[in-house]
Design a protein around this motif. Sequence first.
Motif, PDB file in Angstrom:
ATOM      1  N   TYR A 123       0.868  -1.182   0.000  1.00  0.00           N
ATOM      2  CA  TYR A 123       0.000   0.000   0.000  1.00  0.00           C
ATOM      3  C   TYR A 123       0.903   1.230   0.000  1.00  0.00           C
ATOM      4  O   TYR A 123       1.755   1.392   0.881  1.00  0.00           O
ATOM      5  N   ARG A 124       0.721   2.075  -1.012  1.00  0.00           N
ATOM      6  CA  ARG A 124       1.534   3.284  -1.098  1.00  0.00           C
ATOM      7  C   ARG A 124       0.743   4.376  -1.805  1.00  0.00           C
ATOM      8  O   ARG A 124       0.139   4.120  -2.848  1.00  0.00           O
ATOM      9  N   ASP A 125       0.740   5.546  -1.224  1.00  0.00           N
ATOM     10  CA  ASP A 125       0.074   6.719  -1.809  1.00  0.00           C
ATOM     11  C   ASP A 125      -1.392   6.453  -2.147  1.00  0.00           C
ATOM     12  O   ASP A 125      -1.907   6.896  -3.173  1.00  0.00           O
ATOM     13  N   GLY A 126      -2.074   5.702  -1.291  1.00  0.00           N
ATOM     14  CA  GLY A 126      -3.497   5.452  -1.477  1.00  0.00           C
ATOM     15  C   GLY A 126      -3.833   4.340  -2.443  1.00  0.00           C
ATOM     16  O   GLY A 126      -4.997   4.123  -2.750  1.00  0.00           O
ATOM     17  N   VAL A 127      -2.826   3.624  -2.937  1.00  0.00           N
ATOM     18  CA  VAL A 127      -3.058   2.544  -3.887  1.00  0.00           C
ATOM     19  C   VAL A 127      -2.547   1.233  -3.293  1.00  0.00           C
ATOM     20  O   VAL A 127      -1.385   1.125  -2.908  1.00  0.00           O
ATOM     21  N   LEU A 128      -3.423   0.245  -3.225  1.00  0.00           N
ATOM     22  CA  LEU A 128      -3.052  -1.096  -2.791  1.00  0.00           C
ATOM     23  C   LEU A 128      -2.722  -1.902  -4.042  1.00  0.00           C
ATOM     24  O   LEU A 128      -3.560  -2.067  -4.928  1.00  0.00           O
ATOM     25  N   HIS A 129      -1.480  -2.382  -4.130  1.00  0.00           N
ATOM     26  CA  HIS A 129      -1.035  -3.168  -5.278  1.00  0.00           C
ATOM     27  C   HIS A 129      -0.829  -4.603  -4.822  1.00  0.00           C
ATOM     28  O   HIS A 129      -0.025  -4.874  -3.937  1.00  0.00           O
ATOM     29  N   ILE A 130      -1.573  -5.518  -5.434  1.00  0.00           N
ATOM     30  CA  ILE A 130      -1.469  -6.940  -5.124  1.00  0.00           C
ATOM     31  C   ILE A 130      -0.935  -7.630  -6.375  1.00  0.00           C
ATOM     32  O   ILE A 130      -1.512  -7.500  -7.461  1.00  0.00           O
ATOM     33  N   SER A 131       0.153  -8.360  -6.211  1.00  0.00           N
ATOM     34  CA  SER A 131       0.756  -9.098  -7.309  1.00  0.00           C
ATOM     35  C   SER A 131       0.711 -10.587  -6.977  1.00  0.00           C
ATOM     36  O   SER A 131       1.197 -11.001  -5.926  1.00  0.00           O
ATOM     37  N   ILE A 132       0.118 -11.377  -7.869  1.00  0.00           N
ATOM     38  CA  ILE A 132      -0.018 -12.818  -7.671  1.00  0.00           C
ATOM     39  C   ILE A 132       0.706 -13.511  -8.815  1.00  0.00           C
ATOM     40  O   ILE A 132       0.322 -13.360  -9.982  1.00  0.00           O
ATOM     41  N   GLN A 133       1.755 -14.229  -8.479  1.00  0.00           N
ATOM     42  CA  GLN A 133       2.559 -14.906  -9.498  1.00  0.00           C
ATOM     43  C   GLN A 133       1.806 -16.113 -10.065  1.00  0.00           C
ATOM     44  O   GLN A 133       1.010 -16.750  -9.379  1.00  0.00           O
ATOM     45  N   ARG A 134       2.084 -16.411 -11.322  1.00  0.00           N
ATOM     46  CA  ARG A 134       1.539 -17.609 -11.953  1.00  0.00           C
ATOM     47  C   ARG A 134       2.474 -18.782 -11.668  1.00  0.00           C
ATOM     48  O   ARG A 134       3.657 -18.593 -11.420  1.00  0.00           O
ATOM     49  N   LYS A 135       1.938 -19.992 -11.692  1.00  0.00           N
ATOM     50  CA  LYS A 135       2.757 -21.188 -11.475  1.00  0.00           C
ATOM     51  C   LYS A 135       3.785 -21.315 -12.589  1.00  0.00           C
ATOM     52  O   LYS A 135       3.508 -20.992 -13.745  1.00  0.00           O
ATOM     53  N   ALA A 136       4.963 -21.799 -12.221  1.00  0.00           N
ATOM     54  CA  ALA A 136       6.052 -21.914 -13.189  1.00  0.00           C
ATOM     55  C   ALA A 136       5.684 -22.833 -14.347  1.00  0.00           C
ATOM     56  O   ALA A 136       6.090 -22.608 -15.490  1.00  0.00           O
ATOM     57  N   ALA A 137       4.896 -23.868 -14.098  1.00  0.00           N
ATOM     58  CA  ALA A 137       4.516 -24.810 -15.152  1.00  0.00           C
ATOM     59  C   ALA A 137       3.663 -24.146 -16.232  1.00  0.00           C
ATOM     60  O   ALA A 137       3.647 -24.596 -17.377  1.00  0.00           O
ATOM     61  N   SER A 138       2.960 -23.079 -15.901  1.00  0.00           N
ATOM     62  CA  SER A 138       2.094 -22.435 -16.880  1.00  0.00           C
ATOM     63  C   SER A 138       2.785 -21.296 -17.630  1.00  0.00           C
ATOM     64  O   SER A 138       2.208 -20.722 -18.540  1.00  0.00           O
ATOM     65  N   GLN A 139       4.022 -20.979 -17.268  1.00  0.00           N
ATOM     66  CA  GLN A 139       4.752 -19.890 -17.918  1.00  0.00           C
ATOM     67  C   GLN A 139       5.236 -20.325 -19.297  1.00  0.00           C
ATOM     68  O   GLN A 139       5.660 -21.480 -19.466  1.00  0.00           O
ATOM     69  N   PRO A 140       5.184 -19.464 -20.267  1.00  0.00           N
ATOM     70  CA  PRO A 140       5.696 -19.827 -21.583  1.00  0.00           C
ATOM     71  C   PRO A 140       7.211 -20.024 -21.537  1.00  0.00           C
ATOM     72  O   PRO A 140       7.901 -19.341 -20.783  1.00  0.00           O
ATOM     73  N   ARG A 141       7.697 -20.968 -22.291  1.00  0.00           N
ATOM     74  CA  ARG A 141       9.143 -21.199 -22.327  1.00  0.00           C
ATOM     75  C   ARG A 141       9.533 -21.577 -23.747  1.00  0.00           C
ATOM     76  O   ARG A 141       8.746 -22.127 -24.513  1.00  0.00           O
ATOM     77  N   ARG A 142      10.762 -21.306 -24.048  1.00  0.00           N
ATOM     78  CA  ARG A 142      11.304 -21.626 -25.383  1.00  0.00           C
ATOM     79  C   ARG A 142      11.894 -23.034 -25.318  1.00  0.00           C
ATOM     80  O   ARG A 142      12.654 -23.373 -24.429  1.00  0.00           O
ATOM     81  N   ILE A 143      11.536 -23.830 -26.327  1.00  0.00           N
ATOM     82  CA  ILE A 143      12.032 -25.192 -26.413  1.00  0.00           C
ATOM     83  C   ILE A 143      13.014 -25.273 -27.563  1.00  0.00           C
ATOM     84  O   ILE A 143      12.678 -24.896 -28.701  1.00  0.00           O
ATOM     85  N   GLU A 144      14.185 -25.725 -27.241  1.00  0.00           N
ATOM     86  CA  GLU A 144      15.257 -25.840 -28.247  1.00  0.00           C
ATOM     87  C   GLU A 144      14.992 -27.051 -29.155  1.00  0.00           C
ATOM     88  O   GLU A 144      14.736 -28.157 -28.678  1.00  0.00           O
ATOM     89  N   VAL A 145      15.031 -26.829 -30.437  1.00  0.00           N
ATOM     90  CA  VAL A 145      14.866 -27.899 -31.411  1.00  0.00           C
ATOM     91  C   VAL A 145      16.245 -28.427 -31.776  1.00  0.00           C
ATOM     92  O   VAL A 145      17.150 -27.666 -32.120  1.00  0.00           O
ATOM     93  N   GLN A 146      16.408 -29.768 -31.685  1.00  0.00           N
ATOM     94  CA  GLN A 146      17.730 -30.352 -31.984  1.00  0.00           C
ATOM     95  C   GLN A 146      17.704 -31.147 -33.252  1.00  0.00           C
ATOM     96  O   GLN A 146      16.758 -31.685 -33.688  1.00  0.00           O
TER      97      GLN A 146
END
Length: 146
Positions: A123-146
């Motif tokens: 809470y700062r300057d009258g604004v409540l900021h809530i940040s909720i992280q997403r699960k790592a498994a759902s995050q986009p990732r780059r897959i290397e093609v071999q």
Amino acid sequence: MYRSLFARDAIAELDRLQREMSSWFDASPSIRGFARGGYPALNVGATSQSVEVYAFAPGMDPAKIEVNLDRGVLTLAGERPAAAPSASDEKTTLHVNERFAGRFRRVISLPDDIDPQAVTANYRDGVLHISIQRKAASQPRRIEVQ
């Protein structure tokens, strides 16, 4: 729009009150909260890493804001004290009172991929900021093609 602070026409004032009251009932509550007119006003957004919630609650004591996260539902609740002069004082006439005072509760449904263990609230300057992280498994990732 010009609005007189002192009602001169009782019929016009009753018409204004009727329009204002009907607008209150137009905003139907849902699991995502009120579409407009709720307190505190909210901005909710998402990135690929997190869900960000901003609640605009100036003049609040941050210790008196309850923030709960249960089964993908974020709840903000509390009470905002009245800041206007007491209407019980016979020498005080209150002409306009647009500042919300009283108990409030906002409910926001969140996506299924959030991590309930990775939540921060600031809470700062009258604004409540809530940040909720997403699960790592759902995050986009780059897959290397071999």
